[in-house]
Design an enzyme around this catalytic site. Structure first.
Site, PDB file in Angstrom:
ATOM      1  N   GLY A  30      45.229  56.906  40.967  1.00 32.73           N
ATOM      2  CA  GLY A  30      46.357  57.049  40.061  1.00 32.73           C
ATOM      3  C   GLY A  30      46.041  57.690  38.722  1.00 32.73           C
ATOM      4  N   GLY A  37      44.955  55.931  34.154  1.00 34.05           N
ATOM      5  CA  GLY A  37      43.942  56.461  35.058  1.00 34.05           C
ATOM      6  C   GLY A  37      43.321  57.740  34.540  1.00 34.05           C
ATOM      7  N   SER A 165      48.126  42.799  35.605  1.00 35.28           N
ATOM      8  CA  SER A 165      49.011  42.749  34.442  1.00 35.28           C
ATOM      9  C   SER A 165      49.275  41.291  34.095  1.00 35.28           C
ATOM     10  CB  SER A 165      50.339  43.444  34.763  1.00 35.28           C
ATOM     11  OG  SER A 165      51.306  43.174  33.776  1.00 35.28           O
ATOM     12  N   TYR A 192      57.137  42.547  41.324  1.00 35.98           N
ATOM     13  CA  TYR A 192      56.037  43.036  40.493  1.00 35.98           C
ATOM     14  C   TYR A 192      55.026  41.922  40.230  1.00 35.98           C
ATOM     15  CZ  TYR A 192      53.603  45.152  36.504  1.00 35.98           C
ATOM     16  OH  TYR A 192      52.639  45.656  35.650  1.00 35.98           O
TER      17      TYR A 192
END
Length: 321
Positions: A30, A37, A165, A192
């Site tokens: 990514g 990234g 995250s 998520y």
């Protein structure tokens, strides 16, 4: 690591740990322009001398500007683009074959894998061609499969960094309904949170499953970063972002520290600590360059192995090394 914190930049981390990247072969997923990234890859090249950077992304043409930026800051670094659509397990398998052949041609092994790619709060519900909720597929299953398929190409003492995250605080893995009733019960933030919890659990499993490689894995919360295309790519509106913050606040017992924004230079610093600090604790969860504690559901030993078994079943392959 207490001398580092929220505002620490990648350049500051590299001043201390650059020698640990010298001569290394590093895979970054990514690394599109204006993402963590790409910032991570460019910072590695600018402040050290890795032997080879492999950049895995959806579009080879889109990654060319990143390759040019790397060559500008350090023309000695070999850079290879690995095309891959992370929402497709078949594409991940093809990418793994290409990586293996590329490494064989260079008589090299992977020293560091930075599983950076991800999507956030996809709305409305989207399933991949393999039939999985898109965030769980892209953020977790693709990296689980890729890392395991590359086992034979890993160096002894390989370091695997999984970007997660603090969004994992929104909620745990829905073991019996990871697909949200095929979308009927879908919530983009719960999906998520599920994928980000999976990233942490996967990190805790790697060294146990890959003990023969003396592998070490760390999960990283990079912070809320300005300038990244993550939110734009996921079509996250202000209203949807507010909903996510509200959910995280509820799960934190009504007390959620304000998320101070970072720029890209600050956002890549925690990833670089995880990738390069030789004394980093295996299975750690990092925020602002320091070890912190994730939610209980993201560190429970039973959940670590439960996720591994679920992931094997979903990708259709068992990994025993």
């Amino acid at each position: 690591m207490s001398q580092y914190g929220h505002s620490t930049t990648g350049a500051e981390i590299m001043r201390r740990f650059s020698s640990y990247a010298d001569g290394k072969t590093i895979l970054v997923t990514g690394p599109s322009p204006s993402t963590l990234g790409s910032e991570t890859a460019i910072t590695l090249a600018k402040h050290s001398h890795p032997a080879h950077l492999l950049l895995l992304g959806r579009s080879a043409s889109k990654l060319e500007p990143v390759v040019e930026s790397i060559r500008t800051v350090n023309s000695t670094v070999k850079v290879t683009i690995i095309p891959c659509e992370l929402s497709s397990l078949a594409s991940v398998r093809s990418a793994a074959v290409l990586i293996s052949s590329t490494l064989a041609a260079a008589n090299a092994k992977l020293d560091i894998i930075i599983n950076n790619a991800g999507i956030m709060a996809v709305s409305p519900y989207r399933a991949t061609g393999d039939g999985f909720e898109s965030q769980f597929a892209v953020n977790h299953l693709s990296h689980f499969l890729l890392t395991n398929l590359l086992y034979a190409d890993l160096a002894q003492g390989v370091r695997v960094v999984n970007l997660t995250s603090n969004g994992h605080e929104i909620g745990p893995i829905r073991w019996d309904d990871y697909n949200f009733g095929e979308g009927r019960e879908y919530d983009p933030w719960l999906a998520y949170g599920q994928s980000k919890s999976a990233n942490i659990l996967f990190s805790k499993a790697i060294s146990r499953k890959m003990a023969k490689k003396q592998a070490k894995s760390i999960a990283v919360h990079p912070g809320m970063v300005l300038g990244t295309s993550l939110c734009a790519n996921s079509n996250v509106s202000k209203e949807l972002l507010d909903q996510g913050i509200e959910l995280a606040t509820q799960n934190a017992g009504g007390e959620l520290p304000p998320a101070s924004l970072k720029n890209l230079e600050q956002g890549c610093s925690t990833t670089l600590v995880a990738a390069l600090d030789p004394d980093m604790e295996d299975g750690a969860y990092l925020t602002d360059c320091n070890i912190t504690e994730p939610k209980p559901w993201a560190k429970d030993d039973e959940n670590v192995f439960k996720l591994w078994e679920l992931s094997e079943r979903l990708v259709g392959e068992k990994f025993e090394f």
